[in-house]
Design a protein around this motif. Structure first.
Motif, PDB file in Angstrom:
ATOM      1  N   ALA A  13       0.753  -1.035  -0.049  1.00  8.78           N
ATOM      2  CA  ALA A  13      -0.019  -0.189  -0.012  1.00  8.78           C
ATOM      3  C   ALA A  13       0.714   1.128  -0.071  1.00  8.78           C
ATOM      4  CB  ALA A  13      -0.922  -0.038   1.287  1.00  8.78           C
ATOM      5  N   PHE A  14       1.991   1.206   0.681  1.00  8.05           N
ATOM      6  CA  PHE A  14       2.977   2.221   0.736  1.00  8.05           C
ATOM      7  C   PHE A  14       3.424   2.559  -0.674  1.00  8.05           C
ATOM      8  CE2 PHE A  14       7.265   3.427   0.992  1.00  8.05           C
ATOM      9  CZ  PHE A  14       7.219   4.704   1.567  1.00  8.05           C
ATOM     10  N   LEU A  15       3.943   1.640  -1.192  1.00 10.04           N
ATOM     11  CA  LEU A  15       4.561   1.644  -2.609  1.00 10.04           C
ATOM     12  C   LEU A  15       3.579   2.335  -3.558  1.00 10.04           C
ATOM     13  CD1 LEU A  15       6.895  -1.079  -2.778  1.00 10.04           C
ATOM     14  CD2 LEU A  15       7.526   0.888  -2.343  1.00 10.04           C
ATOM     15  N   ASP A  69      20.077   5.468  -5.011  1.00  5.88           N
ATOM     16  CA  ASP A  69      18.800   6.005  -4.164  1.00  5.88           C
ATOM     17  C   ASP A  69      17.546   6.026  -5.241  1.00  5.88           C
ATOM     18  OD1 ASP A  69      19.738   8.218  -5.479  1.00  5.88           O
ATOM     19  OD2 ASP A  69      18.807   9.249  -3.882  1.00  5.88           O
ATOM     20  N   GLY A  70      16.640   5.798  -4.448  1.00  2.00           N
ATOM     21  CA  GLY A  70      14.967   5.521  -5.116  1.00  2.00           C
ATOM     22  C   GLY A  70      14.566   4.188  -5.234  1.00  2.00           C
ATOM     23  N   ILE A  71      15.478   3.265  -4.905  1.00  2.00           N
ATOM     24  CA  ILE A  71      14.955   1.956  -5.208  1.00  2.00           C
ATOM     25  C   ILE A  71      14.801   1.411  -3.745  1.00  2.00           C
ATOM     26  CG2 ILE A  71      15.759  -0.591  -5.982  1.00  2.00           C
ATOM     27  CD1 ILE A  71      15.390   1.519  -8.071  1.00  2.00           C
ATOM     28  N   THR A  72      13.700   0.720  -3.572  1.00  2.00           N
ATOM     29  CA  THR A  72      13.310   0.062  -2.253  1.00  2.00           C
ATOM     30  C   THR A  72      13.736  -1.128  -1.880  1.00  2.00           C
ATOM     31  OG1 THR A  72      11.047   1.469  -2.590  1.00  2.00           O
ATOM     32  CG2 THR A  72      11.163  -0.278  -1.008  1.00  2.00           C
ATOM     33  N   VAL A  73      14.097  -1.373  -0.562  1.00  2.00           N
ATOM     34  CA  VAL A  73      14.429  -2.481  -0.057  1.00  2.00           C
ATOM     35  C   VAL A  73      13.351  -2.792   1.145  1.00  2.00           C
ATOM     36  CG1 VAL A  73      16.248  -3.821   1.507  1.00  2.00           C
ATOM     37  CG2 VAL A  73      17.025  -2.271  -0.284  1.00  2.00           C
ATOM     38  N   ARG A  74      12.740  -3.965   0.596  1.00  4.98           N
ATOM     39  CA  ARG A  74      11.438  -4.398   1.657  1.00  4.98           C
ATOM     40  C   ARG A  74      12.395  -5.114   2.909  1.00  4.98           C
ATOM     41  NH1 ARG A  74       5.936  -6.232   0.721  1.00  4.98           N
ATOM     42  NH2 ARG A  74       6.262  -5.333  -1.549  1.00  4.98           N
ATOM     43  N   VAL A  75      11.896  -4.782   3.884  1.00  8.74           N
ATOM     44  CA  VAL A  75      12.472  -5.627   5.170  1.00  8.74           C
ATOM     45  C   VAL A  75      11.488  -6.356   5.819  1.00  8.74           C
ATOM     46  CG1 VAL A  75      13.325  -5.140   7.556  1.00  8.74           C
ATOM     47  CG2 VAL A  75      13.943  -3.493   5.981  1.00  8.74           C
ATOM     48  N   ASP A  76      10.375  -6.016   5.827  1.00  6.56           N
ATOM     49  CA  ASP A  76       9.387  -6.946   6.285  1.00  6.56           C
ATOM     50  C   ASP A  76       8.140  -6.254   5.717  1.00  6.56           C
ATOM     51  OD1 ASP A  76       8.206  -4.900   8.103  1.00  6.56           O
ATOM     52  OD2 ASP A  76       9.523  -5.643   9.788  1.00  6.56           O
ATOM     53  N   ALA A  77       6.871  -6.719   6.125  1.00  3.38           N
ATOM     54  CA  ALA A  77       5.485  -6.342   5.524  1.00  3.38           C
ATOM     55  C   ALA A  77       5.030  -5.022   5.797  1.00  3.38           C
ATOM     56  CB  ALA A  77       4.501  -7.131   6.258  1.00  3.38           C
ATOM     57  N   ALA A  78       5.730  -4.405   7.065  1.00  4.20           N
ATOM     58  CA  ALA A  78       5.591  -3.000   7.387  1.00  4.20           C
ATOM     59  C   ALA A  78       6.519  -2.194   7.132  1.00  4.20           C
ATOM     60  CB  ALA A  78       5.106  -2.919   8.612  1.00  4.20           C
ATOM     61  N   THR A  79       7.837  -2.512   6.663  1.00  4.09           N
ATOM     62  CA  THR A  79       8.903  -1.652   6.645  1.00  4.09           C
ATOM     63  C   THR A  79       9.690  -1.785   5.404  1.00  4.09           C
ATOM     64  OG1 THR A  79       9.174  -1.854   9.190  1.00  4.09           O
ATOM     65  CG2 THR A  79      11.256  -1.064   8.090  1.00  4.09           C
ATOM     66  N   CYS A  80      10.111  -0.617   4.803  1.00  6.95           N
ATOM     67  CA  CYS A  80      10.927  -0.644   3.754  1.00  6.95           C
ATOM     68  C   CYS A  80      11.672   0.689   3.733  1.00  6.95           C
ATOM     69  CB  CYS A  80      10.190  -0.773   2.370  1.00  6.95           C
ATOM     70  SG  CYS A  80       8.955   0.570   2.137  1.00  6.95           S
ATOM     71  N   PHE A  81      12.846   0.588   3.123  1.00  6.36           N
ATOM     72  CA  PHE A  81      13.884   1.751   3.142  1.00  6.36           C
ATOM     73  C   PHE A  81      14.522   2.127   1.663  1.00  6.36           C
ATOM     74  CE2 PHE A  81      15.002   0.032   7.337  1.00  6.36           C
ATOM     75  CZ  PHE A  81      14.442   0.714   8.235  1.00  6.36           C
ATOM     76  N   GLU A  82      15.048   3.236   1.411  1.00  5.81           N
ATOM     77  CA  GLU A  82      15.557   3.599   0.257  1.00  5.81           C
ATOM     78  C   GLU A  82      16.966   3.813   0.528  1.00  5.81           C
ATOM     79  OE1 GLU A  82      13.950   6.499  -2.123  1.00  5.81           O
ATOM     80  OE2 GLU A  82      11.899   5.613  -2.432  1.00  5.81           O
ATOM     81  N   PRO A  83      17.890   2.777   0.411  1.00  7.53           N
ATOM     82  CA  PRO A  83      19.470   3.251   0.605  1.00  7.53           C
ATOM     83  C   PRO A  83      19.833   3.978  -0.376  1.00  7.53           C
ATOM     84  CG  PRO A  83      19.283   1.124  -0.013  1.00  7.53           C
ATOM     85  CD  PRO A  83      17.607   1.422  -0.146  1.00  7.53           C
TER      86      PRO A  83
END
Length: 189
Positions: A13-15, A69-83
């Motif tokens: 949903a976030f993405l 930067d700008g590419i997402t790394v999904r950590v779990d169902a509720a967390t993602c980062f853009e290194p």
């Protein structure tokens, strides 16, 4: 005008939401956080890191790609980062992909607004991603790299470097600490 995100979002949903918003965001435990504007020192260091990773991949002849930067790394169902940069060695991602499903190296460049987050909670959460073998935290002020490496039995080993060589195995990538920084130190901003 941007729509307000819903509380308790999951990554999917976030993405979908973030794709239509101005600016950049990350999702932590279902909560959306806006990313602060960048300073010149940060932006130039981030670009130097990206160039160094790309050159190192080419020199080693690896079947990997540096993604900025700008590419997402999904950590779990509720967390993602853009290194600020990452190295991806799995199959080539499609041109419309927004996520790197199996990054092997993630890089964060410290900034005044993110230093506390990048060095503790975000670092821990990156290593929840099974493919992540290396996390580089680059300090553009001190011109230092904190290299965290996944060792045996998931023990995380840490090394500080400023000008020495960084051996990122796997994937077989060698960098020098000096290559990760701009040619000359920038004046304080």
């Amino acid at each position: 005008m941007s729509a307000q995100p819903k509380a308790g979002m999951d990554v999917d949903a976030f993405l979908a939401w973030a794709e239509h918003q101005p600016g950049r965001y990350e999702l932590v435990d279902g909560e959306v956080f806006a990313m602060a504007p960048q300073r010149v020192r940060y932006a130039e260091t981030k670009f130097s890191v990206q160039l160094a990773l790309r050159a190192g991949i080419r020199e080693a002849g690896l079947a990997c790609r540096m993604l900025p930067d700008g590419i997402t790394v999904r950590v779990d169902a509720a967390t993602c980062f853009e290194p600020d940069a990452l190295v991806h060695c799995d199959e080539r991602l499609g041109p419309d992909a927004t996520q790197a499903p199996a990054p092997i190296v993630v890089v964060e460049v410290l900034s005044p607004s993110t230093g506390q987050i990048d060095t503790t909670p975000k670092l821990v959460e990156y290593f929840w991603v099974p493919s992540v073998m290396h996390s580089l935290i680059v300090d553009p002020v001190r011109r230092m790299v904190i290299h965290h490496r996944r060792g045996t039995e998931d023990l995380i080993e840490t090394r500080l470097a400023s000008t020495g060589r960084l051996e990122l195995e796997p994937p077989g990538l060698t960098l020098t600490g000096a290559a990760l920084f701009t040619e000359s130190p920038l004046a304080e901003s």
